[in-house]
Design a protein around this motif. Structure first.
Motif, mmCIF file in Angstrom:
data_model
loop_
_atom_site.group_PDB
_atom_site.id
_atom_site.type_symbol
_atom_site.label_atom_id
_atom_site.label_comp_id
_atom_site.label_asym_id
_atom_site.label_seq_id
_atom_site.Cartn_x
_atom_site.Cartn_y
_atom_site.Cartn_z
ATOM 1 N N PHE A 28 0.828 -1.170 0.040
ATOM 2 C CA PHE A 28 0.060 -0.065 0.110
ATOM 3 C C PHE A 28 0.859 1.252 0.031
ATOM 4 O O PHE A 28 1.806 1.444 0.740
ATOM 5 N N PRO A 29 0.480 2.228 -0.854
ATOM 6 C CA PRO A 29 -0.620 2.151 -1.949
ATOM 7 C C PRO A 29 0.081 1.546 -3.055
ATOM 8 O O PRO A 29 1.197 1.141 -3.236
ATOM 9 N N SER A 45 2.133 -5.192 3.838
ATOM 10 C CA SER A 45 1.536 -6.006 5.154
ATOM 11 C C SER A 45 1.530 -7.501 4.683
ATOM 12 O O SER A 45 1.419 -7.904 3.702
ATOM 13 N N PHE A 46 1.724 -8.148 5.868
ATOM 14 C CA PHE A 46 1.808 -9.864 5.689
ATOM 15 C C PHE A 46 0.051 -10.280 6.452
ATOM 16 O O PHE A 46 -0.210 -9.917 7.340
ATOM 17 N N ARG A 47 -0.521 -11.075 5.544
ATOM 18 C CA ARG A 47 -1.769 -11.412 5.718
ATOM 19 C C ARG A 47 -1.634 -13.129 5.467
ATOM 20 O O ARG A 47 -2.269 -13.479 4.426
ATOM 21 N N PRO A 48 -1.216 -13.522 6.641
ATOM 22 C CA PRO A 48 -1.124 -15.200 6.546
ATOM 23 C C PRO A 48 -2.953 -15.682 6.797
ATOM 24 O O PRO A 48 -3.594 -14.984 7.384
ATOM 25 N N SER A 49 -3.124 -16.772 6.296
ATOM 26 C CA SER A 49 -4.308 -17.465 6.291
ATOM 27 C C SER A 49 -4.097 -18.830 6.796
ATOM 28 O O SER A 49 -5.428 -19.643 6.728
ATOM 29 N N LYS A 50 -3.028 -19.145 7.433
ATOM 30 C CA LYS A 50 -2.965 -20.381 7.830
ATOM 31 C C LYS A 50 -1.676 -20.657 8.887
ATOM 32 O O LYS A 50 -0.577 -19.736 8.753
#
Length: 609
Positions: A28-29, A45-50
């Motif tokens: 971002f941006p 940004s770090f957006r883990p899903s597991k």
């Protein structure tokens, strides 16, 4: 002003998390305009899903001049392509301790036999690459990292992963770090993630700085710890192009008579393990006496080829000289022209002037080959001193033998020539040889068969002269319009030097002042088959032989039989009859031959019948 936008985040899905909902990293941006001399901050940004998973992505940043977005403002002069820079992002969901604290052992291995990485033979100053698969046999993703040896990553190298006989064990930690700091091995990527039941490709590079054999352990730390690290045994070596001619870069011609040609084959061996282009460079002063075939070519690593050398001395003299053999690695000229620097140095030139790899004058290796040869005087004799073919029938061959004796210590190339006497001519007979030209070994003899065929009734005298042949080894007076020959090393057009016409003219003048060649005097008599009446007889006792001889005109008959055959008779003689006779009965009855008037004296007195 430039415009910056990011890729590689939202366009990729999270395979580690097993969902296509969102990418694990976001910037971002997503795009921004950056003014000249200004900077722009982007937040990742770090957006883990597991949970308990490793993540890795390559985030690409693209920048272009903002004015380039409209085709109306772009011309060929101001067109500027965009730039791209990549940033690798890593993350995991194992907590602060990382996956090393979870308590499982990574099940990873390299896809090479015995964990040995062998690089191909590399030219000094160039690079070589090898790609290896890092395979994860486990059910959990594993992160890997290769310490950067050029930036002081020696603390990640465990000593227990090395062999006991390795030289690293005798060094301290500081010495080990200094040794690794100048390691010629590197890899990409140096850090990444291997998905469960999958693999990752790692490319290794070797910088060949010298000819020293290199062997180093490339350590791969798994999950950020060296406890279960993998060690890859990397081996490589750089090579300079090196050729060996003969035994010790030298060879010798046996003594050769002036005007003769000596030939020999010389082995050229590539003692290195790389392909080498070579080309012989014979000095201009030796171009008329020395030649080699082929003049150049390519030799593969460890291969041996033969070069055919010929030596044709012009003077009685012992020669000792050096011939340069230029060496080059294939495609080295193209690389040096593109990079603006040489990729190959000449060790001999560096030793003399201290030139390095980047010195343009040190782009070529050169080997000097010592050649020793000797020109001797040619002494040849003919046996016997005279030759007699005897009496022969016209158009019937007669053969004799002569012996050519070489009294010198070198091989002589000879040429036989027929020299007719003044009273004879080449139209009366034909003389040929089974070997009109050839070689006579040193201190040996050779028999040559001489064939004599008479073409008319005559006595023929001639001489057989033996000349020593002076065969130039290169073309004389090359035409200016001849196609140019491209050099194997420079890849640039240019004519190879040929023997100058003045040199050839001078050699012919020297031959004119030489001693006359040895000769054999020969004679031959050719005759047609002929008949002659030697006696006449009659059953009547009242007619004496003189009267009968006169009445039968025997003298006129013998004179006619002794004449040279007419063209019709010669044709009939050559064609012959079907029964093997000299002339057929049909041609005789055809009236092609003349007759002789004979007075038989038959009739009464005073001419009465």
């Amino acid at each position: 002003k430039v415009t910056v936008f990011w890729g590689g985040s939202s366009s990729l899905t999270s395979e580690e998390a097993g969902t296509d909902a969102q990418a694990p990293f976001a910037v971002f941006p997503e795009s921004a305009d950056v003014r000249p001399g200004a900077s722009q901050t982007f937040r990742v940004s770090f957006r883990p899903s597991k949970d308990h998973a490793h993540y890795a992505r390559a985030l690409e940043c693209f920048a272009y001049v903002k004015s380039m977005r409209s085709f109306r403002q772009v011309t060929e002069e101001n067109f500027t392509p965009p730039w791209c820079a990549s940033v690798r992002a890593f993350g995991h969901t194992f907590g602060h301790g990382g996956s090393a604290r979870v308590g499982f052992m990574p099940k990873c291995r390299f896809g090479v036999s015995d964990n040995t990485l062998l690089f191909p033979p590399t030219v000094v100053g160039e690079l070589s690459y090898q790609t290896v698969a890092l395979i994860n046999d486990g059910d959990v993703s594993v992160s890997f990292e290769f310490p950067d040896k050029r930036r002081g990553g020696a603390d990640l190298v465990p000593v227990e992963t090395l062999d006991e006989d390795d030289e690293f064990l005798s060094r301290t930690t500081n010495e080990n770090a200094h040794f690794l700091a100048r390691s010629p091995f590197s890899c990409y990527p140096t850090k990444g993630v291997v998905s469960p039941r999958s693999f990752a490709l790692v490319t290794f590079r070797f910088d060949a700085n010298d000819e020293t054999p290199r062997r180093e352990p490339l350590v791969c730390a798994l999950n950020g710890s060296t406890e279960h690290a993998l060690a890859l045994d990397a081996r490589a070596r750089g090579f300079f192009p090196k050729l060996r001619v003969g035994e010790n870069d030298a060879f010798v011609f046996k003594p050769t008579c002036v005007g003769a040609v000596a030939a020999r084959d010389v082995d050229v061996t590539n003692v290195s393990r790389i392909n080498v282009l070579y080309e012989w460079s014979i000095p201009d002063t030796l171009a008329d006496v020395l030649s080699v075939s082929p003049a150049g070519g390519m030799i593969r690593g460890g291969e041996t080829v033969q070069s055919h050398w010929t030596f044709c001395p012009r003077k009685i003299k012992r020669l000792g000289f050096k011939v340069a053999l230029n060496l080059r690695v294939p495609n080295s000229y193209e690389k040096s022209e593109k990079d603006g620097a040489s990729t190959l140095g000449a060790s001999s030139a560096r030793g003399a002037s201290g030139a390095g790899l980047g010195d343009p004058s040190a782009r070529e290796e050169r080997v000097h080959v010592s050649v020793t040869a000797e020109g001797t005087s040619g002494a040849i004799a003919l046996r016997p001193e005279s030759l007699d073919f005897g009496h022969t029938i016209v158009d019937h061959p007669e053969t004799r033998q002569i012996e050519l004796v070489n009294k010198s210590g070198g091989v002589i190339r000879y040429r036989l020539e027929t020299v007719w006497d003044d009273e004879s001519g080449g139209f009366d007979a034909d003389v040929s040889y089974d070997e009109p030209t050839g070689l006579v070994p040193a201190r040996a003899g050779k028999f040559v068969e001489v064939r004599f065929v008479g073409r008319s009734r005559a006595r023929v005298g001639f001489k057989i002269a033996c000349h020593t042949v002076d065969t130039p080894t290169q073309a004389v007076g090359a035409d200016a319009s001849a196609p140019s020959v491209r050099s194997l090393l420079t890849f640039r057009g240019g004519r190879r030097k040929t023997l100058d016409a003045s040199v050839a003219r001078a050699s012919r003048l020297d031959d004119a002042d030489a001693d006359p060649p040895p000769c054999v005097a020969a004679t031959g008599h050719s005759e047609y088959p002929s008949l002659r009446v030697r006696d006449v007889a009659c059953t009547s006792h009242f007619l004496a032989k003189p009267a009968l001889w006169k009445q039968l005109s025997v003298n006129a008959l013998n004179a006619t039989l002794a004449k040279t055959p007419s063209p019709a008779e010669i044709k009939a003689h050559r064609v012959g009859g079907l029964d093997g006779s000299f002339a057929s009965s049909r041609s005789i009855n055809g009236g092609a031959y003349g007759g002789v008037a004979v007075g038989l004296g038959v009739g009464g007195p005073r001419g009465a019948p």
